[in-house]
Design an enzyme around this catalytic site. Sequence first.
Site, short mmCIF file in Angstrom:
data_model
loop_
_atom_site.label_atom_id
_atom_site.label_comp_id
_atom_site.label_asym_id
_atom_site.label_seq_id
_atom_site.Cartn_x
_atom_site.Cartn_y
_atom_site.Cartn_z
CD GLU A 14 -3.12 -0.91 2.17
OE1 GLU A 14 -2.86 -0.25 3.19
OE2 GLU A 14 -4.21 -1.45 1.97
CD GLU A 72 -4.64 -5.94 2.91
OE1 GLU A 72 -5.35 -5.22 3.64
OE2 GLU A 72 -3.41 -5.86 2.86
C1 GAL Z 1 -4.93 -2.65 4.87
C2 GAL Z 1 -3.52 -3.13 5.25
C3 GAL Z 1 -3.55 -4.28 6.21
C4 GAL Z 1 -4.54 -4.01 7.30
C5 GAL Z 1 -5.87 -3.81 6.68
C6 GAL Z 1 -6.97 -3.69 7.68
O1 GAL Z 1 -4.90 -1.36 4.44
O2 GAL Z 1 -2.82 -3.50 4.11
O3 GAL Z 1 -2.28 -4.47 6.73
O4 GAL Z 1 -4.15 -2.88 8.01
O5 GAL Z 1 -5.82 -2.65 5.91
O6 GAL Z 1 -8.17 -3.71 7.02
#
Ligand code: GAL
Length: 744
Positions: free
Chosen positions: A385, A458
């Site tokens: 990210e 994610e």
């Molecule tokens: C994302 C991140 C993860 C975690 C997640 C929580 O932005 O890559 O490490 O923090 O959010 O939803």
Amino acid sequence: MRQTISCNNNWFYTPAYKEGEEESLLLDGFDKVNLPHTNIELPYNYFDETDFQFVSCYKYPFYVPEEKKGDNCILRFEGVMSYAKVYVNQQFVGEHKGGYTPFQFDITQYLFLHKENLVTVVVDSTERKDTPPFGHLIDYLTYGGIYRGVSMTYYSQLYIDNIFFQPKKVLETDKAMRIQASLINHKENNKYHAYCRLEDKKGHVIYEDQREVNLHNGELIYDVEGIKGIDLWHVDSPILYRAYLEISDEESKDVIERSIGFRSAEFKVDGFYLNNEKVQLRGLNRHQAYPYVGYAMPKRVQEKDADILKDELHLNIVRTSHYPQSTYFLDRCDEIGLLVFEEIPGWQHIGDEAWRDIACSNVEEMIRRDWNHPSIILWGVRINESQDDDAFYSRSNAIARELDPTRQTGGVRCFEKSRMLEDVFTMNDFIHSGGEEVLRDQKQVTGLEQNVPYMVTEYNGHMFPTKIFDQEERQIEHTLRHLRVQDAAYGDPTISGAIGWCAFDYNTHDGFGSGDRICYHGVMDMFRHRKFAFYAYASQESPEIEPIMMPLTIWSRGERDQGGSIPLYILTNCDYIDIQCGEGLLKRVYANKDKFPHLPYPPIVIDDTVFTQEEIGEWGHVWQDLALSGYYKDELVISKKMSKNPIPTSLEVIADHTQLIATEKDATRISIRLLDQCGNVLPFVDDIISLCIEGVGRIQGPDKIVTRGGTAAFWVETLNQTGVMTIMLESMLLGKKEISITVV
Ligand code: GAL
């Protein structure tokens, strides 16, 4: 020939490093410890994350074995969090920045042959701004200490330092392989005899070859062809071979062996292909964190996580967010057929030039450590990210491509129109917040005119944190969100698959999570107990593998807002379910593709067209038991009863393993569930369980634990002694239980 000696036992440790400690041979004030080791055992939650951020010191006394005197010696660390300075006999040998990748030093010149030697490691576990992933906030904890293994390898003059058995012509009948080795050669000679062999799992020799070879700058490239009788590695049949390489001349010889698999893996514009067959990727992210000991879990526990992901959650891919994870975990992924997206350490922040150099070294260290794993299908070469940085990421991509031409690169971003320098556009798509929008169109995300290989890495996570003891309706919505995103991913042929956030709850910094240093984003809690959302994944597997039938309810009259139990979602892979309330009519219900048209096994939704709330029993009326029977091919494969009046009935205590080993630190989980008379977990039971252990084991964490969501767990570890450990549990509500584990 080489001999590798494990150095995991009998270390001496002090959390209170004093300036100049490396100059001292004394062990006063040091505790005896075994690896893997955490620099401090932490509470489960509500602790201060600076508690583990300190400089500690480890010492390891040893003698050079008689028969190895005169040999060379390599000292190797698999992972030290996060900055290690290594001394042998008070002399500085080298240092390593970064807690997730291995490092090694040739310590030959520092060794005493006729007296005791001492390795001293000064371990800085602070969040040093000069090292990835540090420099800004990160949503996880990194813990501290020598949390992975250490070994010493003695060799005479020739040492195969690393090897890449690179399968080629994988989809042809006769396979080929490139053997690419880097050697440490203390001889003038560059001409050697090479012998390679492939064995199947029964030890039958499948292929052999030998020839004279030349080393060029310590590198050997050895191509072999015409390998017959190989079965491909696949998620459904993870067939592995043992590959050997021997290099020798008249006086010296070295042998290396690795486990390998033959498979092709390619992300294409229309999806992911394994051995030319399209496989929809369904996965979750994993942090390698555990209660109390953080990262410091031994082999068996690492393997167990892979087993949970594959055999319980029925996933086919895991992302090792956000760093290279234990090789034990990866070995297990190879063995059981769980695909892996592995990435370098980092979280949103990009540091200065020196920091980027370390990140680029991390790319190299990760790939050189893990390139033989057939399970790994993609290298993550961006900081998770982070912003675009063309110079940095052109470099990280180039390193990966040069080292490993057999795998594609990815790099996880979370914003639209990020510059695509990788082979696969990997995107954290958090668009779904319960409404209509579930996943973005890939062209909207990439900003490109044409489709590219694309994967969602994610979703969910912080959009809807959910605890194992949260109210039923929240847990249902949590589950539905996972189902919706998976459904959308299945329905979009331009998306290779989706990897959700995340498998297990994890400890985090104060800027994230629920204020207690935990992010409750898992479909399982930190103890690896199941939330409802667990079944969003588990139910997508064929009933031939495991019949699943999980009603998303605790079956109560007044748990939901305004009372009632409709709609009732049943996550199942059964063909149909017979359902009955009390003595009422038996109804047969089928999965409905309307709401989740693309999922392999959409849930069965029981609404008031099936059962009226009146039939079930309305607020203020009689409440009844529920009985469910799941059928597959017209045979009853699973059944469940839910009581209208659940009462604490039994204390379920199960050890993941009943036999451990004494040679090195070993551990297993003991899982506890408080069950009602139907065998269902009592989600709101408040119990305190006192633990005590006798014999050859130790309990990690406190000796009094509480139930959360009706469950609890702890891990026990071995002490280098054989025998039996007996763990006595005393529940406030349900009396005593005892469980024994043998240590051999
Ligand atoms: C994302 C991140 C993860 C975690 C997640 C929580 O932005 O890559 O490490 O923090 O959010 O939803």
